[in-house]
Design an enzyme around this catalytic site. Structure first.
Site, short mmCIF file in Angstrom:
data_model
loop_
_atom_site.label_atom_id
_atom_site.label_comp_id
_atom_site.label_asym_id
_atom_site.label_seq_id
_atom_site.Cartn_x
_atom_site.Cartn_y
_atom_site.Cartn_z
N PHE A 1 52.12 5.14 -2.75
CA PHE A 1 52.27 6.58 -2.98
C PHE A 1 53.01 7.16 -1.78
CE2 PHE A 1 50.43 10.96 -3.03
CZ PHE A 1 50.59 11.29 -4.36
N LEU B 1 54.38 10.24 -0.28
CA LEU B 1 54.41 11.71 -0.26
C LEU B 1 54.58 12.24 1.16
CD1 LEU B 1 54.00 14.52 -1.58
CD2 LEU B 1 51.53 14.16 -1.32
N GLY C 1 52.79 17.01 5.77
CA GLY C 1 51.55 16.30 5.53
C GLY C 1 50.70 17.13 4.60
N GLY D 1 23.00 0.71 21.03
CA GLY D 1 23.15 0.75 22.48
C GLY D 1 24.44 0.07 22.93
N GLU E 1 44.56 12.01 2.73
CA GLU E 1 44.38 12.70 1.44
C GLU E 1 43.79 14.09 1.63
OE1 GLU E 1 43.15 10.55 -1.99
OE2 GLU E 1 43.91 8.65 -1.24
N GLU F 1 40.07 20.28 7.45
CA GLU F 1 40.52 21.67 7.50
C GLU F 1 41.19 22.08 6.19
OE1 GLU F 1 39.70 20.18 11.41
OE2 GLU F 1 41.02 19.36 9.86
#
Length: 392
Positions: free
Chosen positions: A128, A130, A136, A345, A369, A373
């Protein structure tokens, strides 16, 4: 391979599929995790097993060789996929997800017949294309162009962070076909064979985590494609991208639930056996608190994903819900892996410890994807539009 129906898979058949996937993940893939990490590749024998099980096409339509699962069934499988290295699911994820779904939902009958059966069998790997350097989360920055040339098109531009690009046989490419339009308008989608002259794939990206899941830049220099390469309506490509990305976001949320389950299992097992001061560290209440927080948030995430998947299948909510699930579950798994390292730890900081690897792997989920935000913008904007507020 079990076949599906238009409304998903028979319940008993699906149970068998899920059980087979769980067995493959836990008995075959988990023991290979360190090898995949060290070699930065999925072994050929594992790819063959994935193809034999039909996992390259489980979400593609049954009439083209897939299993045709519903979204509710998809997330149940993703819970299992997420339990191990993300490279496992990444190998076949784009065939079932954002690349394959564009062709399945919007492709012509000729395109579907030409590509979907071979994607479903694993003969072809789809990718894909894009994202760009300046495009972005915001499509307004998309610079790749497609101009008419006789009865075909010429595509120029470049893409980055393109999953499976180094091994892709075909790319679903998004390009601006109308330079007069702004934002998401005027963008079209094309299916481009990776062997087409002018298509060049850069070296594999060196990433923080998710070894074995390859990404790279893709360069398109005067790439000539026929008229039949256009997927769906000219100028509506970005709308197609949003449609499949929404499904993909819910799938990612489910993967995060699977990863959280894995690091919880690792942490519980370690806390029950590792000793300090003559007693298992699980006796310490603050260690128990870390485990409790992971478990509680994991249960909430799993319930949310299942609820949103049901609403997606019914058509009630195919946008806000998936974005909410991705936001909540990607942030949740980030906290889960951090707590898992804390429980382990100093051992949790060593590369030989699974939770250290998952700590690095999990970080990407909040970025690709659609960042956290961006999900907040989608959710908030969608709620306000539903309330009648006009678009800006």
């Amino acid at each position: 391979m079990i076949r599906g129906t238009m409304t998903g898979v028979d319940a008993e058949d699906f149970r068998q599929v899920k059980d087979a996937v769980r067995q493959l993940v836990r008995e075959v893939v988990v023991p290979l995790e360190e090898r995949i990490e060290d070699e930065d590749r999925v072994p050929d024998e594992l790819r063959a097993q994935i193809a034999e099980m039909g996992l390259f096409g489980y979400a593609l339509p049954e009439e083209y060789g897939g299993l045709g699962v519903t979204m509710a069934e998809d997330v149940e499988l993703a819970f299992e996929f997420g339990y191990t290295t993300p490279a496992f699911r990444s190998l076949f994820g784009t065939n079932n997800g954002i690349a394959g779904q564009v062709l399945a939902k919007f492709g012509s009958e000729e395109q579907k017949k030409a590509y979907l059966p071979r994607l479903a069998s694993g003969e072809l790997i789809g990718s894909f294309a894009l994202t760009e350097a300046e495009a972005g989360s915001d499509p307004a920055g998309l610079r790749t162009t497609a101009r008419r040339d006789g009865d075909g098109w010429v595509v120029n531009g470049s893409k980055r962070y393109t999953t499976n690009a180094p091994i892709a046989d075909l790319f679903v490419v998004f390009a601006r076909s109308n330079p007069e339009e702004k934002g998401g308008r005027g963008i079209s989608s094309f299916v481009v064979d990776a062997s087409t002259p002018g298509v060049t794939v850069g070296p594999k990206d060196r990433k923080m985590g998710q070894a074995g899941a390859w990404t790279a830049e893709v360069f398109l220099d005067d790439v000539h494609v026929p008229a039949g390469a256009l997927i769906g309506e000219e100028g509506r490509g970005y709308a197609k991208a949003l449609t499949v990305l929404s499904r993909g976001r819910l799938h990612i949320a489910a993967l995060c639930v699977g990863m959280a389950q894995r690091v919880l299992d690792e942490s519980v097992a370690y806390a029950a056996t590792a000793r300090q001061g003559g007693a298992p560290i699980g006796r310490f209440q603050l260690v128990q608190a870390h485990l409790a927080d992971v478990h509680a948030e994991l249960l909430a995430g799993r319930a949310m994903v299942r609820d949103v998947a049901a609403r997606y299948d019914s058509g009630e909510d195919t946008s806000i819900g998936p974005s909410s699930a991705k936001l909540i579950c990607t942030e949740m798994v980030g906290r889960a892996v951090d707590r898992a390292v804390q429980v382990h730890g100093g051992l949790g900081y060593l590369r030989t410890t699974p939770v250290e690897r998952f700590y690095r792997d999990a970080r990407l989920y909040r970025l690709y994807e659609g960042t956290s935000e961006v999900q907040r913008v989608i959710i908030g904007g969608g709620l306000l539009r539903d309330a009648g507020m006009p678009r800006g």
